[in-house]
Design a protein around this motif. Structure first.
Motif, mmCIF file in Angstrom:
data_model
loop_
_atom_site.group_PDB
_atom_site.id
_atom_site.type_symbol
_atom_site.label_atom_id
_atom_site.label_comp_id
_atom_site.label_asym_id
_atom_site.label_seq_id
_atom_site.Cartn_x
_atom_site.Cartn_y
_atom_site.Cartn_z
ATOM 1 N N MET A 79 24.979 20.050 33.058
ATOM 2 C CA MET A 79 23.836 20.397 33.404
ATOM 3 C C MET A 79 22.845 20.278 32.276
ATOM 4 O O MET A 79 21.622 19.903 32.116
ATOM 5 N N THR A 80 23.596 20.610 31.002
ATOM 6 C CA THR A 80 22.526 20.680 29.751
ATOM 7 C C THR A 80 22.358 18.934 29.461
ATOM 8 O O THR A 80 21.180 18.737 28.900
ATOM 9 N N GLY A 81 23.406 18.402 29.641
ATOM 10 C CA GLY A 81 23.158 16.705 29.296
ATOM 11 C C GLY A 81 22.477 16.108 30.282
ATOM 12 O O GLY A 81 21.482 15.382 30.046
ATOM 13 N N GLY A 82 22.458 16.764 31.744
ATOM 14 C CA GLY A 82 21.419 16.042 32.566
ATOM 15 C C GLY A 82 20.109 16.204 32.375
ATOM 16 O O GLY A 82 19.335 15.468 32.626
ATOM 17 N N ALA A 99 28.354 12.461 29.591
ATOM 18 C CA ALA A 99 28.190 12.101 31.001
ATOM 19 C C ALA A 99 26.920 12.702 31.834
ATOM 20 O O ALA A 99 26.093 11.853 32.608
ATOM 21 N N GLY A 100 26.717 13.874 31.367
ATOM 22 C CA GLY A 100 25.591 14.494 31.769
ATOM 23 C C GLY A 100 24.180 13.779 31.555
ATOM 24 O O GLY A 100 23.386 13.594 32.242
ATOM 25 N N CYS A 158 29.834 18.036 39.076
ATOM 26 C CA CYS A 158 29.170 17.609 38.013
ATOM 27 C C CYS A 158 27.839 16.858 38.556
ATOM 28 O O CYS A 158 26.887 17.012 37.973
ATOM 29 N N THR A 159 28.036 15.941 39.284
ATOM 30 C CA THR A 159 27.039 14.923 39.559
ATOM 31 C C THR A 159 25.943 15.599 40.511
ATOM 32 O O THR A 159 24.745 15.662 40.204
ATOM 33 N N LEU A 160 26.450 16.594 41.180
ATOM 34 C CA LEU A 160 25.593 17.720 42.030
ATOM 35 C C LEU A 160 24.579 18.356 41.026
ATOM 36 O O LEU A 160 23.418 18.382 41.216
ATOM 37 N N ALA A 161 25.302 19.014 40.144
ATOM 38 C CA ALA A 161 24.694 19.706 38.835
ATOM 39 C C ALA A 161 23.427 18.885 38.215
ATOM 40 O O ALA A 161 22.344 19.360 38.125
ATOM 41 N N VAL A 162 24.183 17.601 37.674
ATOM 42 C CA VAL A 162 23.283 16.962 37.061
ATOM 43 C C VAL A 162 22.011 16.372 37.577
ATOM 44 O O VAL A 162 20.757 16.313 37.195
ATOM 45 N N THR A 163 22.220 15.988 38.855
ATOM 46 C CA THR A 163 21.252 15.321 39.910
ATOM 47 C C THR A 163 20.339 16.481 40.036
ATOM 48 O O THR A 163 19.162 16.155 40.338
#
Length: 252
Positions: free
Chosen positions: A84-87, A148-149, A185-190
């Motif tokens: 999430m930080t990276g996203g 990746a985020g 992770c994808t859900l969090a980043v998005t």
């Protein structure tokens, strides 16, 4: 803005294919991003709109993997911090800076993944019984998920490949459980990036929700497929998708 109904139907169909691909591997956005631009959306708005389908696809996938007992729920909290930080960082970059580095970044990612699958198949598909590591105990895996985020927040296409490298390669999850955590992770980043794209008024809701209908169905079908096949099948599907992503990145 008036949209062509036939193009919207095609968008939903491509969303179904993308939802299947994204749940098992990655790169589905290579189909949906060009289609959103065919509808007349500028690249930045297409990038933001695409996240609507991705986030709802993620909800379906996470619920599905959890239902079949393939989601390592105790590890979610520690993995969400770097992703999430990276996203958030990546989405801010995407909202403020032109996507000039998108194509070489995507090509480099998928070509590296292709080489790893061919030359070191045990890295991305650990043998049964391999002990799983915690992201808190592996600095390399932590930074891999963070990177990746950033990439996922910047542009969705291909982020699944980076997450699988971190989760299956770095933390040694089998590909089914790695895909389950990848979707978390994808859900969090998005979720983080979508808020930022909405703030900058870079989301078109009508095509976004139509796209989501397709991605949700594709994700549902993909989860059922994933839990019924061998890991080797998923590995070679992943390899095929890296080649498709390379071709799509070159074409578009």
């Amino acid at each position: 803005m008036v949209y062509d109904p036939l193009l919207l139907a095609l968008l939903a169909f491509l969303g179904l294919i993308a939802g299947w691909i994204n749940t098992l591997a990655g790169g589905g956005s290579n189909l949906t991003l060009p289609m959103l631009m065919v509808l007349g959306l500028p690249p930045d708005v297409a990038n933001g709109t695409n996240r609507v389908g991705v986030i709802l696809q993620g909800v379906v996938a996470v619920r599905g993997f959890h239902h079949y007992g393939k989601l390592d729920t105790p590890s979610i909290a520690s993995i969400l911090v770097p992703s999430m930080t990276g996203g958030g960082v990546g989405a801010l970059i995407a909202a403020l800076v032109p996507n000039v580095a998108l194509k070489p970044l995507l090509l480099g990612t998928v070509l590296t993944m292709s080489a790893v699958i061919l030359l070191r198949p045990g890295f991305i598909a650990p043998p049964p019984g391999t002990p799983v590591k915690s992201v808190n105990d592996s600095r390399l895996a932590w930074w891999g998920v963070f990177a990746a985020g950033i990439y996922g927040g910047f542009v969705q296409a291909g982020v699944g490949f980076i997450l699988l490298a971190a989760l299956a390669g770095g933390l040694r999850y089998d590909l089914v459980r790695a895909n389950a955590l990848k979707m978390v992770c994808t859900l969090a980043v998005t979720s983080v990036s979508l808020v930022i794209f909405i703030w900058f008024d870079q989301v078109a809701w009508i095509p976004g929700l139509i796209l989501a209908l397709g991605t949700m169905l594709g994700s549902y079908l993909s989860v059922r497929f994933a839990i019924s096949v061998q890991q080797s099948t998923i590995k070679w599907f992943l390899f095929a998708m890296t080649l498709v992503s390379c071709a799509a990145a070159v074409l578009f």
